[in-house]
Enzyme design. Structure first.
Site, PDB file in Angstrom:
ATOM      1  N   CYS A  44       0.836  -1.205   0.000  1.00  0.00           N
ATOM      2  CA  CYS A  44       0.000   0.000   0.000  1.00  0.00           C
ATOM      3  C   CYS A  44       0.867   1.251   0.000  1.00  0.00           C
ATOM      4  O   CYS A  44       1.790   1.375   0.820  1.00  0.00           O
ATOM      5  CB  CYS A  44      -0.910   0.001   1.224  1.00  0.00           C
ATOM      6  SG  CYS A  44      -1.966   1.459   1.351  1.00  0.00           S
ATOM      7  N   CYS A  69      -0.222   6.094   7.226  1.00  0.00           N
ATOM      8  CA  CYS A  69      -1.523   5.620   7.698  1.00  0.00           C
ATOM      9  C   CYS A  69      -1.333   4.747   8.940  1.00  0.00           C
ATOM     10  O   CYS A  69      -0.482   3.863   8.960  1.00  0.00           O
ATOM     11  CB  CYS A  69      -2.216   4.823   6.600  1.00  0.00           C
ATOM     12  SG  CYS A  69      -3.788   4.077   7.110  1.00  0.00           S
ATOM     13  N   CYS A 118      -2.213   0.138   9.516  1.00  0.00           N
ATOM     14  CA  CYS A 118      -1.351  -1.051   9.448  1.00  0.00           C
ATOM     15  C   CYS A 118       0.014  -0.733  10.040  1.00  0.00           C
ATOM     16  O   CYS A 118       0.514   0.385   9.910  1.00  0.00           O
ATOM     17  CB  CYS A 118      -1.163  -1.518   8.003  1.00  0.00           C
ATOM     18  SG  CYS A 118      -2.665  -2.111   7.199  1.00  0.00           S
ATOM     19  N   CYS A 167      -7.073   0.749  -0.365  1.00  0.00           N
ATOM     20  CA  CYS A 167      -6.763   0.068   0.896  1.00  0.00           C
ATOM     21  C   CYS A 167      -6.780  -1.425   0.653  1.00  0.00           C
ATOM     22  O   CYS A 167      -7.841  -2.006   0.378  1.00  0.00           O
ATOM     23  CB  CYS A 167      -7.769   0.441   1.982  1.00  0.00           C
ATOM     24  SG  CYS A 167      -7.434  -0.374   3.574  1.00  0.00           S
ATOM     25  N   PHE A 209     -21.595 -13.486  26.575  1.00  0.00           N
ATOM     26  CA  PHE A 209     -21.239 -12.352  25.708  1.00  0.00           C
ATOM     27  C   PHE A 209     -21.568 -12.744  24.264  1.00  0.00           C
ATOM     28  O   PHE A 209     -20.751 -12.629  23.367  1.00  0.00           O
ATOM     29  CB  PHE A 209     -19.759 -11.983  25.850  1.00  0.00           C
ATOM     30  CG  PHE A 209     -19.313 -11.781  27.274  1.00  0.00           C
ATOM     31  CD1 PHE A 209     -19.466 -10.551  27.899  1.00  0.00           C
ATOM     32  CD2 PHE A 209     -18.756 -12.821  28.001  1.00  0.00           C
ATOM     33  CE1 PHE A 209     -19.059 -10.366  29.216  1.00  0.00           C
ATOM     34  CE2 PHE A 209     -18.349 -12.651  29.315  1.00  0.00           C
ATOM     35  CZ  PHE A 209     -18.500 -11.408  29.930  1.00  0.00           C
ATOM     36  N   GLU A 263     -26.398 -11.905  26.723  1.00  0.00           N
ATOM     37  CA  GLU A 263     -25.793 -10.695  26.162  1.00  0.00           C
ATOM     38  C   GLU A 263     -26.316  -9.469  26.919  1.00  0.00           C
ATOM     39  O   GLU A 263     -27.499  -9.389  27.252  1.00  0.00           O
ATOM     40  CB  GLU A 263     -26.115 -10.575  24.670  1.00  0.00           C
ATOM     41  CG  GLU A 263     -25.735  -9.278  24.011  1.00  0.00           C
ATOM     42  CD  GLU A 263     -24.260  -8.936  24.139  1.00  0.00           C
ATOM     43  OE1 GLU A 263     -23.935  -7.758  24.378  1.00  0.00           O
ATOM     44  OE2 GLU A 263     -23.418  -9.858  24.001  1.00  0.00           O
ATOM     45  N   ASP A 277     -16.936 -15.051  24.660  1.00  0.00           N
ATOM     46  CA  ASP A 277     -16.229 -14.182  23.723  1.00  0.00           C
ATOM     47  C   ASP A 277     -16.377 -12.749  24.218  1.00  0.00           C
ATOM     48  O   ASP A 277     -17.148 -11.962  23.665  1.00  0.00           O
ATOM     49  CB  ASP A 277     -16.817 -14.349  22.313  1.00  0.00           C
ATOM     50  CG  ASP A 277     -16.085 -13.512  21.273  1.00  0.00           C
ATOM     51  OD1 ASP A 277     -14.998 -12.995  21.577  1.00  0.00           O
ATOM     52  OD2 ASP A 277     -16.621 -13.368  20.158  1.00  0.00           O
ATOM     53  N   CYS A 321      -9.996 -11.324  21.951  1.00  0.00           N
ATOM     54  CA  CYS A 321      -9.357 -10.352  21.063  1.00  0.00           C
ATOM     55  C   CYS A 321      -8.227  -9.622  21.769  1.00  0.00           C
ATOM     56  O   CYS A 321      -7.762  -8.587  21.301  1.00  0.00           O
ATOM     57  CB  CYS A 321     -10.391  -9.360  20.527  1.00  0.00           C
ATOM     58  SG  CYS A 321     -11.278  -8.450  21.812  1.00  0.00           S
TER      59      CYS A 321
END
Length: 403
Positions: free
Chosen positions: A50, A56, A59, A134, A264, A288, A334, A361
Site C-alpha cells: 500500500c 496511515c 497497518c 486500501c 457475551f 448478552e 467471547d 481479542c
C-alpha cells in the site's frame, strides 16, 4: 567488530528489536541496523503493498513477509500464555486473514476548502491520511471511498466526521457521526447518495443519537445460515474467514455437549452454529448485555425450535453463578478486550463444569483469565492464534480448557 546490529524479533507494537534490546521502527527479523540507524533489509523484509503505509495508522506490518506475520501472531499468543505459566496441549495452525477481507471499519473525514480528506488517522496523531486505496478493506467498502469523499466535501460539516462501514447481507451499512444535515438540500443529498451507491442502510447522528434515514429492506447478517437482524453499529467479526474458522473450532471442541452457555453472545455468532451443528438435542443459552444485540438474537432464536434461549444479562455486574453454571456441559465466552474476570472466577468455581471455549481479542486479558481457570483445575488443551486484522499488531485467539 561489526558496526551492524541484527533485528531478532518484533515487539508488541511492531517495532523491530535488536539483540541488544534496541527498538527500531519499520524493521523485521533478519534486517540489520547500521551505526547510523539505517535499516538494511533482510530476507523477510518486503515492499509494502500500500502506498499509504508508513503514514496511515491502520497497518503496522506491511513490510513483513507471510512467515514473519505468522510468527508474530503465534508468538504474541504463546508468550502471553507462558507469562502466566500456561502451556497448551496442542497449538493449532495460526490463521492470517487474506487481503481485501475486512468487512467493517471506522474511517474519519474532514471537509476542506478543496473538498474533503477521508481515511484512517496517522499513527499516534489526529491527522488524516487521504486514502485512495486500501488492500485491507473488502472491495465493497473500498469502492465507497471516492463517493464518500465527494459527499463529505459537498455536504459535510466543519470538523471531524466519523464513518462506520459494515458489510451486511444487503450491502454496505453506513453510519455517519457528527454529521448535522443543514437544510432540505443536504437531507435530499444524503438520500440520493444512499440510493445511488446501493447502501443497505444509512444512519446519521446529528448530535442526538443515530437515526436511520435509509433502509429499503431490514438489514440482516447471516450467522451459520440464520439471518439475524443487524442493529446499526452492531459488532461483527472483522472478517468472514476468521469467523468461520473460530466457529468451526468451537463446534468441534464442544463435541457432544448437549447444554451450552454462550456468554457475551452478541447477535449469536456462536450460539446459532452450536445449536445447529451439535447433537440434535443440543440447547444453547445466549447471554448478552447489549439490549439491541440481545433482541436481534432473541427474534431469530424463535426460529430454532427452542434450541437457543436468548437472555438479557450484564455478565460484568451479574455473572452466572456456579449453581447456574453447573447445569451446563460446557461454556463458550467471547468477551470484550478487557476480558471477563468476574465471570471467569465463577466458571473456575463451578465444580460440575468440565469444558470451556474462550475466544479472545486480547492475549493479555485472556492470559490473566486463563490463569484463574488454571487455578480452578482447568488445563489449556487447545490454542489457535488468529491474525484477523491483517498487517496489524492486533492479535486474537480461540482456546479450549478442560478439567
Amino acid at each position: 567488530m561489526s558496526d551492524h546490529s541484527q533485528i531478532v524479533r518484533l515487539a508488541a507494537k511492531g517495532d523491530g528489536v535488536t539483540d541488544s534490546g534496541q527498538h527500531v521502527a519499520l524493521a523485521v527479523p533478519g534486517d540489520t541496523v547500521t551505526a547510523h540507524g539505517e535499516v538494511v533489509p533482510g530476507a523477510h523484509h518486503i515492499e509494502p503493498p500500500c502506498p499509504h503505509f508508513g503514514t496511515c495508522g491502520g497497518c503496522q506490518l506491511q513490510h513483513a513477509d507471510e512467515e514473519t506475520l505468522r510468527n508474530f501472531v503465534h508468538d504474541r499468543v504463546i508468550n502471553a500464555a507462558k507469562g502466566q505459566g500456561l502451556e497448551a496441549g496442542e497449538v493449532l495452525d495460526t490463521h492470517l486473514s487474506p487481503t481485501n477481507a475486512r468487512r467493517r471499519a471506522t474511517l474519519h473525514a474532514m471537509r476542506t476548502h478543496k473538498g474533503a480528506v477521508l481515511g484512517f488517522r496517522e499513527g499516534g496523531s489526529h491527522r488524516l491520511v487521504h486514502l485512495d486505496e486500501c488492500p485491507v478493506l473488502h472491495p465493497d467498502l473500498t469502492r465507497l471511498l471516492g463517493p464518500l469523499r465527494d459527499f463529505v466535501g459537498s455536504h459535510g460539516p466543519k470538523g471531524n466526521v466519523n464513518l462506520a462501514l459494515s458489510l451486511c447481507d444487503q450491502g454496505v451499512d453506513l453510519g455517519l457521526e457528527h454529521f448535522p444535515l443543514d437544510g432540505l438540500e443536504a437531507t435530499e443529498a444524503s438520500l440520493d447518495f444512499a440510493r445511488d451507491n446501493a447502501l443497505a442502510r444509512l444512519t446519521i447522528d446529528q448530535g442526538y443519537g443515530a437515526e436511520t434515514v435509509w433502509e429499503p429492506e431490514p438489514a440482516t447478517v447471516t450467522l451459520s445460515r440464520m439471518p439475524v437482524a443487524m442493529p446499526a453499529g452492531a459488532f461483527l467479526q472483522a472478517t468472514a474467514e476468521a469467523e468461520a474458522l473460530m466457529v468451526a473450532d468451537a463446534c468441534e471442541w464442544l463435541g457432544e455437549a448437549r447444554l451450552v452457555a454462550d456468554l457475551f453472545a452478541g447477535l449469536g455468532t456462536f450460539a446459532f452454529a452450536l445449536a445447529g451443528k451439535g447433537p440434535s438435542s443440543r440447547k444453547v443459552l445466549a447471554a448478552e448485555a447489549d439490549q439491541t444485540a440481545h433482541l436481534a438474537c432473541k427474534a431469530s432464536s424463535a426460529r430454532m425450535g427452542g434450541k437457543v434461549l436468548a437472555i438479557h444479562r450484564d455478565l460484568f455486574r451479574n455473572p452466572l453463578q456456579p449453581s447456574e453454571l453447573d447445569r451446563f456441559d460446557a461454556v463458550l465466552l467471547d468477551p470484550p478486550r478487557a476480558g471477563a474476570r468476574a465471570q471467569i472466577a465463577e466458571i473456575a468455581a463451578a465444580s460440575g463444569l468440565e469444558r470451556v471455549v474462550y475466544v479472545s481479542c486480547n492475549p493479555s486479558s485472556w492470559a490473566r483469565d486463563a490463569a484463574i481457570l488454571a487455578a480452578g483445575g482447568f488445563k489449556l488443551a487447545k490454542l489457535r492464534p488468529v491474525g484477523q486484522f491483517r498487517w496489524s499488531t492486533h492479535v486474537e485467539l480461540v482456546s479450549l480448557f478442560e478439567r
